[in-house]
Design an enzyme around this catalytic site. Structure first.
Site, short mmCIF file in Angstrom:
data_model
loop_
_atom_site.label_atom_id
_atom_site.label_comp_id
_atom_site.label_asym_id
_atom_site.label_seq_id
_atom_site.Cartn_x
_atom_site.Cartn_y
_atom_site.Cartn_z
N GLU A 190 7.90 14.31 16.20
CA GLU A 190 8.83 13.19 16.04
C GLU A 190 8.86 12.74 14.59
O GLU A 190 7.83 12.70 13.93
CB GLU A 190 8.35 11.99 16.90
CG GLU A 190 8.11 12.34 18.34
CD GLU A 190 7.39 11.22 19.09
OE1 GLU A 190 7.41 10.06 18.62
OE2 GLU A 190 6.81 11.51 20.15
N LYS A 200 8.49 10.34 11.65
CA LYS A 200 7.69 9.12 11.54
C LYS A 200 8.57 8.07 10.87
O LYS A 200 8.86 8.16 9.68
CB LYS A 200 6.42 9.39 10.73
CG LYS A 200 5.49 8.20 10.69
CD LYS A 200 4.12 8.61 10.21
CE LYS A 200 3.11 7.49 10.29
NZ LYS A 200 3.40 6.36 9.44
N ASP A 222 9.72 4.81 9.11
CA ASP A 222 9.03 3.91 8.19
C ASP A 222 9.53 2.48 8.42
O ASP A 222 10.38 1.98 7.70
CB ASP A 222 9.31 4.36 6.75
CG ASP A 222 8.32 3.74 5.78
OD1 ASP A 222 7.37 3.09 6.25
OD2 ASP A 222 8.52 3.90 4.57
N TYR A 243 9.04 4.99 21.15
CA TYR A 243 8.34 6.27 21.15
C TYR A 243 7.02 6.31 21.92
O TYR A 243 6.43 7.35 22.09
CB TYR A 243 8.13 6.79 19.73
CG TYR A 243 7.49 5.80 18.77
CD1 TYR A 243 6.20 5.35 18.95
CD2 TYR A 243 8.20 5.34 17.66
CE1 TYR A 243 5.64 4.46 18.09
CE2 TYR A 243 7.63 4.44 16.77
CZ TYR A 243 6.34 4.00 16.99
OH TYR A 243 5.78 3.12 16.12
N LYS A 273 2.27 13.58 6.63
CA LYS A 273 3.07 12.80 5.70
C LYS A 273 3.84 13.72 4.75
O LYS A 273 3.38 14.81 4.40
CB LYS A 273 2.17 11.87 4.87
CG LYS A 273 1.36 10.89 5.71
CD LYS A 273 2.20 9.87 6.42
CE LYS A 273 2.51 8.66 5.59
NZ LYS A 273 1.41 7.76 5.35
N CYS A 312 -21.38 -3.65 -18.03
CA CYS A 312 -20.40 -4.22 -17.11
C CYS A 312 -19.41 -5.09 -17.89
O CYS A 312 -19.83 -6.00 -18.61
CB CYS A 312 -21.11 -5.05 -16.05
SG CYS A 312 -19.98 -5.98 -15.01
N CYS A 350 -20.03 -8.93 -16.65
CA CYS A 350 -21.24 -9.73 -16.86
C CYS A 350 -22.11 -9.18 -17.99
O CYS A 350 -23.12 -9.79 -18.34
CB CYS A 350 -22.05 -9.84 -15.57
SG CYS A 350 -22.90 -8.33 -15.13
N CYS A 396 -22.66 -1.52 -12.09
CA CYS A 396 -23.21 -2.66 -12.82
C CYS A 396 -24.56 -3.00 -12.20
O CYS A 396 -24.70 -3.06 -10.98
CB CYS A 396 -22.25 -3.83 -12.70
SG CYS A 396 -23.01 -5.43 -12.98
N CYS A 428 -23.78 -11.00 -11.17
CA CYS A 428 -22.49 -10.57 -11.71
C CYS A 428 -21.35 -11.27 -10.97
O CYS A 428 -21.21 -11.11 -9.76
CB CYS A 428 -22.35 -9.05 -11.59
SG CYS A 428 -20.71 -8.47 -12.06
#
Ligand code: IVH
Length: 690
Positions: free
Chosen positions: A120, A122, A124, A230, A318, A412, A415, A430, A436
């Site tokens: 089927e 798909k 959207d 469906y 897809k 990082c 921090c 980090c 942090c």
């Protein structure tokens, strides 16, 4: 006959005739493209119906055409609990993966013969569920989180393609499918909105979503939505035995079904279907983003069953991602909940397949090096469905001469703590841990997210602001917000000033009330969600559920974790060394223990509740499988046991209730005998299942 002369009986008969006539006309018009009533005749019927209803309000039928319009405006959507969850599908992106899927289906079913798949398009759009009782449409719902959706009964009713009554249907029947906006209606809506200076929608899917979830159903009606049916949810009597047969019923009941659905019997046919659909894709009047393959035979579907969120009997293939060229303006490094540093590219905004893209993930340090991606480069960006946009590659011919390779930070960016990469790890982390701020913020976002405490009103931006303003620094602070908002109402003498959130920019009394309501509601939380909310590294929703099921209550889990009982975790099928280690580490951290202790004072953690009735002889029992089974595959047996509320363990211990043995059982059977644990043959196990 003149309406004024109608007696009650005649009026009832006339209302029935009009409802039927208009339903028939709707199908002819919307499904078959062959209208047989003129607009004037149609309006005439509608008017006549309204006039008779005015004289005999007690005779208004549940399927009256007048019910397609005029429902009152609501202040919020009611929730609808799906009796059968609305699941999603696993995605695959290549024909090889489709073949793997088909192979896994065959392996699970222990068969070599070809299996027929319904293929089927798909669609959207947005999935919906429409419930019919005794043939009458009574409730419409969105998918929501799959378990609980929103009540959109009145909105769905305005979609003319949805039959309001169906004949020869099971007493209870939930029809599910996709609501979408045709490309034609989408462009018309955007043109209109543009001329009125109103919102422009990015794509038909967003337009459909914005049109369906309207508190005023009149807006939905004016937006012209369409739908395809469906699948089904709850049904009192399943009178079809295959997906193909189900479509025949749908057709007879008057639901629109996609004209491109086809039954395929081999990988070749499936591949052809996919390629063909790709070529006609752009000529369709609605967006599709792939193909769905479903095992056609319902008995086979039932044997295959479900994983946590997706069926084993279906998959979404897809279409390849859409691509475009743009420039990288900057590369930023973000810090996640567990300290992982993730590079993100800021792009010159570009339209990729109908959606504006301004950022793309660069995954990690090595990925940037491998593709040699630099600031200032022109790159190919790609988008696949809802996945975060990615960078496929660099157009070296456009690279500025001044460009330099990107150097990945070793501290990082949030921090300043060292950021280190452990051996064999792709990510740099980090080491700032609890100090942090970026990690703290991400942990808070996770804590309030949908699958965790599910608190509405604490979006990402608000969490960031509240953290920076020291309003919320840890999960416990969320639950003291209300008290801190107007403390002097409680504390008359020590007039401490409150947060007064309602005075913030963009806030008001109502939004603050809603926030507190949502926070208070979240205080009762199922065990699995609570575990997930803690944000332990590697512990997602599925693992949280496994833990909840195996430990039953928070106290059991916590006690064993504090006692560092790693073996209790390893005994669970699905939890390995590395995950177990992360879980134990989490409980070693003082800060985590402190927060948990405070949370326990505030929230009620509900013990794991078996969805399945306790009447199942396997409910709550721990089972171990060993040896080769004859009629069931190992995964099938495991899935069956889990669905009946059993726990499946990998090894035999004194907590094991049954050991099911197949051919060549090995040491587990011996251990069971030594420990005096009940041993079942496959046949005996099957009997317990039935
Ligand atoms: S069947 C258990 N069939 O795709 C299977 N879904 O990724 C239930 N969708 O949530 C879904 N077209 O919104 C099915 N022909 C189709 C579909 C379809 C679109 C959507 C649906 C679902 C999502 C899963």
């Amino acid at each position: 006959m003149d309406i004024k002369n109608l007696n009650k009986e005649q009026a009832a008969a006339e209302l029935k005739r009009i409802a039927e006539e208009m339903a028939k006309s709707d199908i002819a018009y919307y499904q078959n493209d062959s209208p047989y009533l003129t607009d004037a005749q149609y309006d005439e019927l509608k008017k006549r119906n309204e006039e008779i209803e005015k004289l005999f309000p007690e005779l208004i039928r549940p399927d009256s055409p007048s019910k397609r319009v005029g429902a009152p405006i609501k202040s919020e959507f009611k929730k609808v609990v799906h009796r059968f969850p609305m699941l999603s599908l696993a995605d695959v992106f290549s024909i090889e993966e489709v073949k793997d899927f088909i192979d896994s289906v065959k392996r699970f079913l222990k068969t070599d013969s070809e299996i027929a798949f319904m293929c089927e398009p798909k669609i959207d759009g947005l999935s919906f569920s429409a419930r019919y009782e005794n043939g009458i449409f009574v409730q419409g719902a969105t998918r929501g989180d799959g378990q609980v959706g929103e009540d959109i009964t009145e909105n769905l009713r305005t979609i003319r393609q949805l039959p309001l009554t169906i004949k020869n249907a099971p007493n209870i029947l939930e029809i599910r499918g996709e609501v979408y906006m045709s490309k034609e209606d989408f462009f018309a809506l955007n043109n209109l909105n543009q001329s009125l200076g109103k919102k422009i929608f990015a794509n038909p899917r967003n337009a459909a979503a914005g049109s369906l979830r309207q508190l005023d159903p009149e807006i939905t009606r004016n937006r012209h939505l369409s739908l395809f049916a469906y699948t089904w949810g709850e049904v009192s009597d399943r009178i079809w035995d295959s997906q193909a047969d189900f479509f025949n019923h749908l057709r007879n009941w008057g639901f629109p079904i996609n004209p491109n659905n086809r039954l395929c019997r081999s990988v070749n046919e499936i591949e052809q279907f996919y390629t063909n659909l790709m070529t006609i894709r752009s000529s369709l009047n609605y967006d599709i983003d792939g193909v769905v393959y479903k095992v056609n035979d319902i008995l086979l579907q039932q044997r295959l069953g479900f994983l946590t969120r997706t069926p084993r009997w279906a998959v979404a293939h897809k279409f390849p991602a859409e691509q475009a060229l743009t420039k990288i303006q900057n590369i930023r490094v973000q810090v996640g909940r567990t300290g992982a540093l993730t590079p993100v590219a800021d792009l010159e905004p570009i339209n990729v397949g109908g959606v504006m893209v301004a950022h793309a993930t660069l995954h990690n340090e090595d990925e940037i090096k491998r593709k040699d991606i630099r600031i200032g480069d022109t790159v190919i960006v790609q988008r696949a469905g809802d996945v975060i946009p990615q960078i496929v590659g660099v157009k070296l011919e456009y690279r500025p001469t001044s460009s330099v390779p990107f150097s990945f930070p070793t501290t990082c960016p949030e921090c300043g703590a060292h950021a280190i990469r452990e051996q064999d790890e792709a990510v740099r982390r980090c080491t700032g841990g609890l100090t942090c701020p970026a990690q703290a913020i991400e942990r808070l976002k996770h804590f309030v997210s949908r699958d965790a405490f599910n608190i509405d009103g604490l979006g990402d931006k608000i969490i960031e602001d509240f953290y920076n303003e020291k309003i919320i620094q840890n999960p416990v602070d969320i639950f003291t917000l209300e008290q801190r908002n107007h403390p002097h109402e409680i504390d008359l003498f020590n007039k401490t000033s409150g947060l007064e959130l309602e005075k913030r920019n963009g806030w008001g009394k109502k939004s603050v009330e809603n926030l507190f309501a949502s926070i208070n509601k979240s205080k009762k939380i199922p065990l699995a969600r609570f575990i997930y909310a803690l944000g332990i590294r590697q512990v997602g929703t599925a693992t949280s559920r496994l833990i909840a099921q195996n430990f039953g209550s928070w106290q059991h889990f916590e006690n064993d974790m504090i006692a560092a009982q790693t073996d209790k975790l390893l005994a669970i099928d699905g939890i390995g060394e590395s995950m177990a280690c992360d879980i134990i580490e989490f409980f070693k951290e003082d800060h985590n223990r402190r927060i948990i202790n405070q949370l326990k004072q505030i929230v009620t953690i509900e013990d794991f509740a078996e969805k399945i009735s306790n009447s199942s002889p396997l409910s709550g029992k721990t089972i171990v499988f060993t040896g080769t089974l004859e009629t069931l595959t190992r995964s099938e047996a495991k899935a069956k046991a889990l669905s009946l509320g059993a726990k499946v363990a990998g090894s035999v211990s004194k907590n094991t209730d049954f050991v099911v043995i197949g051919a060549d059982p090995g040491t587990k059977a011996k251990n069971a005998a030594q420990l005096g644990i009940a041993v079942l043959t496959e046949q005996q196990f099957l009997e317990m299942l039935s």
